[in-house]
Design an enzyme around this catalytic site. Structure first.
Site, short mmCIF file in Angstrom:
data_model
loop_
_atom_site.label_atom_id
_atom_site.label_comp_id
_atom_site.label_asym_id
_atom_site.label_seq_id
_atom_site.Cartn_x
_atom_site.Cartn_y
_atom_site.Cartn_z
CE1 TYR A 494 -3.13 -2.92 0.34
CE2 TYR A 494 -3.42 -2.44 2.66
CZ TYR A 494 -3.72 -3.20 1.55
OH TYR A 494 -4.61 -4.22 1.66
CB SER A 495 2.92 2.78 2.70
OG SER A 495 1.94 2.69 3.70
CD GLU A 609 -9.53 -9.71 9.47
OE1 GLU A 609 -8.80 -9.90 10.47
OE2 GLU A 609 -10.41 -10.51 9.12
CB THR A 736 -1.21 7.36 11.92
OG1 THR A 736 -2.09 8.40 11.49
CG2 THR A 736 -0.16 7.11 10.85
CG ASN A 737 -3.21 5.29 17.33
OD1 ASN A 737 -3.42 4.38 16.53
ND2 ASN A 737 -2.99 5.07 18.61
CD GLU A 738 -1.17 10.75 15.57
OE1 GLU A 738 -0.88 10.78 16.78
OE2 GLU A 738 -0.82 9.81 14.81
#
Length: 753
Positions: A494-495, A609, A736-738
């Protein structure tokens, strides 16, 4: 009282609790509106009328009989009372009902008192003294039918006819407040005076009766009171939070709603995470008591230890978002701010609850986190997997594996093939595709046991989901069986250098030439680069609007010419790779889903998931926590250190929040798909819990815990410090958590994009 039927058959269900909440909220909105609630609290006539109305709804009987409601129903009513700043004497009423329902024999004078209570003739105040109470809460002496003493922080005394208080660790005293020898003085606390808050009660030869309680019931008294106060504080905090979310959608600054600013979104997302953690642990503690589970006091202490700090932080952050309007006394928010703080300070506050948890996990040689009941099928499957691992992942085989460096322990081909023979790699797959169609709870049981056994990972769940939902019959027939047998791992491509969380910006291209797709581009941070295949996202339409509409998904065999893999070491002793695709040619049939339909393929697969991601993380932390407890117990100077015990108690409480979020995701998945925002809440909380756990281990054990694998004297062969380094991956990867906080704010709270 003894009941021949199973207790769960006697108790109200979810539908009844929903109706109860709706009924109580509707009544309070009309009979005790927010405007002027504090002022009306000063008038005994207003409060008496309110109480009679609640009595007429049957609330004075809550906790008396299982069919009339247990601790869960009491929590619902106390939450609504907190939401409405309602001063009705619900706390004392429900506590006495709970107490008398647990006794084998109830004295006649208490039977008479309860009868009057149910008719609304008695109003009970409660003193927060007894086990675990603050030393300044006061003392009560009882002799010959009379009570003496000074009690502080008393709830509801101004409008009460009687007072409940503990004279010692097991003696409950009922004081007649309408007789002589009683002085009640409202206390100014958190800037709140008058009858809406605490009172100080002085007793001199006041008429009273006493009841000596069995030790286990006396211990429960504090837990019941603490949970009821927590429920009321949670209701107040939730009301204040709901108000500020609406405010953030309407209040405009710099030409736009303040709810569009990321700082506000993330602040409110954090508040929602804390509120959900409080809601779930509170409900679980109440349910555990109602179902007579042995560990209910552990879950009760965990709920209060978490919420005792987090709800106060929610109140602070809510006022930050309100700005100046929130501290104007004519606004509703200040009363909820006070309620949250006052209810969570008494009975020792969160620090006493943390101490209880530390005692439960440190003061017994074999103590460990309570094992969750995952239902009949889940519990049976947990035992089955445990037995299989004992036979197939133990002895010399596991010892040899454990000696490997961390980066060599991620995957074991022979173990994957052995596990493939069980069919468990396809636990959640449909029967149609060769899976076992096991429930989310059974999947959690599998993850729990695998983590406890420290077994290597297997399977490729996201890719399997994508194939089952969007693959052609030919693709499913080719790729799924070898996944199921443990013979093939699929990486995730992906990235890119300029497309991390913003996947819509990816530049790797796939162009159709004849009967092939030609792929060119670069992928970075790819972990399973050593797998047999890569599940690759590539752009098939550069002009598509919006950008994500031009993405397609492909299966790329990693032995295809034109692929260059450049591995790199990671901070956590693992590895990932930069992968270059130069004119890589794959058959047309390797596209998964429609051309330009890759975004749907990817999001559908991840949605299935997402709910388990946070659960997998918290199970890692739970296993590591049990190991940490063994190591702390082995060092008496640490086991008795009050700072260590406090840190341990907080970790135990946080783990319960993570486990409850995990279970909530699983329960929702059983009836459909876990909402994206709830999966994000679980992932954010659990990933950051893993960070906190790693830092706590270093603080507790000092430099020895910082020694890495193979270093002489390294604790658990470097596990603690490696866990900390590894936690960064879980906070950053899979969104990311952000990014997750933004998702929570926008999808969970409806804040503007």
């Amino acid at each position: 009282m003894l009941h021949p039927q199973p207790i769960h058959e006697l108790l109200p269900g979810d539908e009844e609790r929903h109706m109860l909440r709706k009924s109580v909220r509707g009544f309070l909105e009309t009979q005790w509106p927010a405007q002027g609630a504090i002022e009306r609290s000063e008038d005994t006539k207003h409060v008496s009328t309110l109480w009679q109305g609640l009595v007429s709804q049957g609330l004075a009987s809550l906790g008396h009989e299982p069919s009339e409601g247990g601790l869960r129903e009491i929590m619902v009513v106390m939450e609504e009372a907190g939401r409405a700043a309602c001063p009705a004497p619900l706390l004392g009423t429900t506590l006495l009902n709970l107490l008398l329902s647990t006794l084998q024999a109830v004295p006649e004078h208490l039977q008479a008192l309860q009868k009057d209570l149910h008719q609304g003739l008695v109003r009970l105040a409660v003193a927060p003294n007894g086990a675990g109470a603050d030393t300044h809460a006061g003392q009560l002496r009882f002799e010959h039918g009379q009570a003496q003493g000074l009690l502080r922080f008393v709830d509801g005394a101004a409008h009460a006819t009687h007072l409940l208080a503990m004279a010692d660790s097991t003696t409950l005293v009922v004081v007649d407040l309408q007789g002589g020898g009683v002085q009640i003085q409202p206390t100014r606390a958190m800037g709140l005076g008058g009858h809406a808050g605490w009172s100080e009660v002085r007793l001199h030869n006041a008429t009273a009766t006493a009841l000596v309680l069995p030790a286990d019931i006396a211990a429960s008294w504090t837990h019941w009171m603490r949970l009821a106060l927590l429920a009321r504080a949670h209701g107040a905090a939730r009301r204040e939070f709901d108000m500020v979310v609406d405010y953030a959608k309407e209040r405009r600054q710099f030409g736009q709603p303040i709810g569009r600013f990321q700082a506000i979104q993330h602040k409110l997302a954090d508040n929602l995470i804390a509120l959900e953690g409080c809601r779930l642990t509170l409900a679980h503690a109440a349910e555990s008591f109602d179902f007579k589970q042995d560990d209910w006091r552990y879950f009760s202490a965990a709920a209060f230890a978490f919420a005792g700090q987090s709800l106060r932080q929610v109140a602070l952050q809510t006022h930050h978002a309100f700005g100046a309007i929130g501290y104007a006394e004519e606004h509703e928010a200040p009363r909820h701010f006070r309620r949250v703080h006052l209810d969570l300070l008494v009975l020792g506050g969160a620090s006493h609850a943390r101490a209880e948890l530390a005692s439960l996990v440190l003061d017994k040689v074999d103590a460990a986190l309570p094992v969750y009941d995952l239902g009949e099928a889940g519990n049976a499957f947990r035992s089955e997997v445990t037995e299989w691992l004992a036979a197939n992942w133990s002895g010399d085989r596991k010892v040899a594996f454990d000696r490997l460096a961390f980066h060599d322990r991620e995957f074991d081909p022979s173990f994957a093939r052995d596990l493939g023979k069980t069919g468990w790699i396809g636990l959640g797959w449909s029967l149609k595709h060769g899976g076992q169609a096991r429930s989310p709870r059974e999947q959690l049981a599998f993850l729990e046991v695998m983590e406890r056994a420290e077994a290597p990972r297997v399977g490729a769940s996201v890719q399997a989901n994508a194939l089952m939902m969007h693959g052609t019959p030919e693709q499913q027939e080719r790729y799924l069986p070898e996944m199921l047998r443990g013979e093939a791992m699929h990486g995730m491509g992906y990235s890119e250098p300029e497309a991390g969380s913003d996947l819509a910006s990816l530049r790797t291209s796939a162009v159709r030439e004849g009967d092939q797709w030609v792929i060119n581009g670069q992928k970075i941070w790819t972990t399973t680069y050593w797998g047999k295949y890569m599940f690759l996202a590539a752009r098939t339409d550069r002009e598509a609007k919006p950008q994500h509409a031009g993405i397609s998904m492909f299966i790329v065999p990693m032995n295809t010419p034109g692929i260059t893999v450049k591995p790199a070491s990671t901070l956590y002793d693992g590895s990932f790779a930069n992968i270059f695709y130069d004119n890589v040619r794959i058959p047309l049939g390797n596209i998964v889903g429609e051309v330009n339909g890759g975004w749907k393929v990817l999001t559908d697969a991840l949605a299935n998931e997402r709910g388990l991601i946070g659960g997998g993380i918290v199970l890692k932390v739970a296993h590591a926590f049990n190991l940490l407890m063994r190591d702390v117990r082995a060092q008496p100077e640490l086991r008795h250190d009050p700072l260590v015990r406090d840190r341990v108690g907080q970790l135990a409480a946080d783990i319960e929040v993570g486990r409850q979020l995990m279970l909530e995701c699983a329960e929702l998945a059983e009836t459909g798909t876990t909402p994206a925002e709830l999966g994000a809440i679980s992932k954010v909380f659990s990933g950051e819990l893993m960070e906190r756990f790693g830092e706590a281990a270093l603080d507790i054990f000092g430099p020895m815990a910082a020694l890495s694998q193979y270093a002489p004297g390294a604790m658990r062969n470097g596990r603690y410090e490696q866990n900390l380094r590894h936690s960064l991956m879980w906070v950053i990867s899979i969104g990311t958590n952000e990014i997750q906080r933004s998702l929570i704010a926008q999808r969970g709270l409806g804040l503007p994009r």
